[in-house]
Design a protein around this motif. Structure first.
Motif, PDB file in Angstrom:
ATOM      1  N   UNK B  32       0.883  -1.253  -0.085  1.00  0.00           N
ATOM      2  CA  UNK B  32       0.146  -0.066   0.004  1.00  0.00           C
ATOM      3  C   UNK B  32       0.671   1.379   0.014  1.00  0.00           C
ATOM      4  N   UNK B  33       2.057   1.077   0.491  1.00  0.00           N
ATOM      5  CA  UNK B  33       2.883   2.496   0.684  1.00  0.00           C
ATOM      6  C   UNK B  33       4.444   2.148   0.202  1.00  0.00           C
ATOM      7  N   UNK B  35       7.933   3.341   0.086  1.00  0.00           N
ATOM      8  CA  UNK B  35       8.844   3.870   0.851  1.00  0.00           C
ATOM      9  C   UNK B  35      10.184   4.373   0.083  1.00  0.00           C
ATOM     10  N   UNK B  36      10.153   5.723   0.342  1.00  0.00           N
ATOM     11  CA  UNK B  36      11.196   6.617  -0.587  1.00  0.00           C
ATOM     12  C   UNK B  36      12.679   6.373   0.061  1.00  0.00           C
ATOM     13  N   UNK B  37      12.617   5.676   1.444  1.00  0.00           N
ATOM     14  CA  UNK B  37      14.038   5.514   2.099  1.00  0.00           C
ATOM     15  C   UNK B  37      14.954   4.456   1.681  1.00  0.00           C
ATOM     16  N   UNK B  38      14.181   3.322   0.897  1.00  0.00           N
ATOM     17  CA  UNK B  38      15.013   2.263   0.656  1.00  0.00           C
ATOM     18  C   UNK B  38      15.445   2.165  -0.774  1.00  0.00           C
ATOM     19  N   UNK B  74      11.475  11.696  -4.450  1.00  0.00           N
ATOM     20  CA  UNK B  74      11.941  12.179  -2.948  1.00  0.00           C
ATOM     21  C   UNK B  74      13.284  11.491  -2.789  1.00  0.00           C
TER      22      UNK B  74
END
Lengths: 117, 89
Positions: B32-33, B35-38, B74
């Motif tokens: 559903x989400x 993540x821009x961090x990995x 991002x």
């Protein structure tokens, strides 16, 4: 009405370790003064950047995931812009899927931390 | 008439017309989400030059393609992913 936010920022590597720590504590103190509830805090340490930022190729990454009143964010971003030790910052509002993902991430971190001990 | 149309015998059936069914991996395994961090997960949606892959290649649905695009942008802003790269995979 307090919303969930997540802020990631990159501190310039030129600083010594405790100066970097001090900048992180400065923003953490700001969050505490605004009575924010910090859910998660991660320090990824020195990481290589994908492209040079301000002629530097590495940076200290820091993540804060918190819950705060909406009007505080403008002050926080202004402080980020003013502080020249911060190379990049990004604040994101978390919707319900993002919050669910963040909770799972916290549990995963806890379990790996417990496993490491 | 029908017999000679089936005269042509292939040694092995031509694989070109077997269409591999494309599916949106986010819908399939209920992600559903994004993540821009990995960045290593996001690298699968970016070609060698670091450009975003189109939907017709990755097969993702429009809703999740927008989320992927936003997450990649991002990540690029934070320096986790390059804007322009060569042979980065």
């Amino acid at each position: 009405m307090s919303n969930h936010y997540e802020t990631v920022f990159v501190v310039t590597p030129v600083l010594s370790a405790e100066q970097a720590k001090e900048t992180v504590d400065k923003f953490k103190q700001m969050l505490k003064d605004a009575k924010a509830k910090i859910h998660n805090e991660e320090h990824w340490g020195l990481k290589k950047l994908a492209y040079p930022i301000q002629k530097k190729s590495t940076g200290f990454y820091q993540l804060f995931q918190y819950e705060v009143e909406g009007d505080f964010i403008a002050k926080l971003e202004l402080a980020f812009k003013r502080d020249e030790r911060i190379m990049r910052f990004l604040t994101v509002k978390l919707d319900k899927h993002a919050v669910a993902y963040a909770e799972k991430r916290i549990e995963r971190l806890k379990s790996t931390a417990k496993a490491a001990k | 008439m029908a017999e000679n149309s089936s005269e042509i015998r292939y040694l092995n059936p031509p694989a070109i017309d077997v269409k591999k069914e494309k599916y949106c991996r986010f819908k399939k395994n209920r992600i559903k989400y994004i993540d821009f961090k990995d960045p290593d997960f996001l690298l699968q949606f970016v070609n060698e030059q670091g450009k975003l892959l189109p939907r017709r290649i990755t097969g993702t649905s429009l809703k999740y393609q927008r989320k992927v695009a936003q997450a990649v942008k991002r990540a690029r802003h934070l320096g986790l992913m390059p804007y322009v790269a060569d042979l980065m995979k």
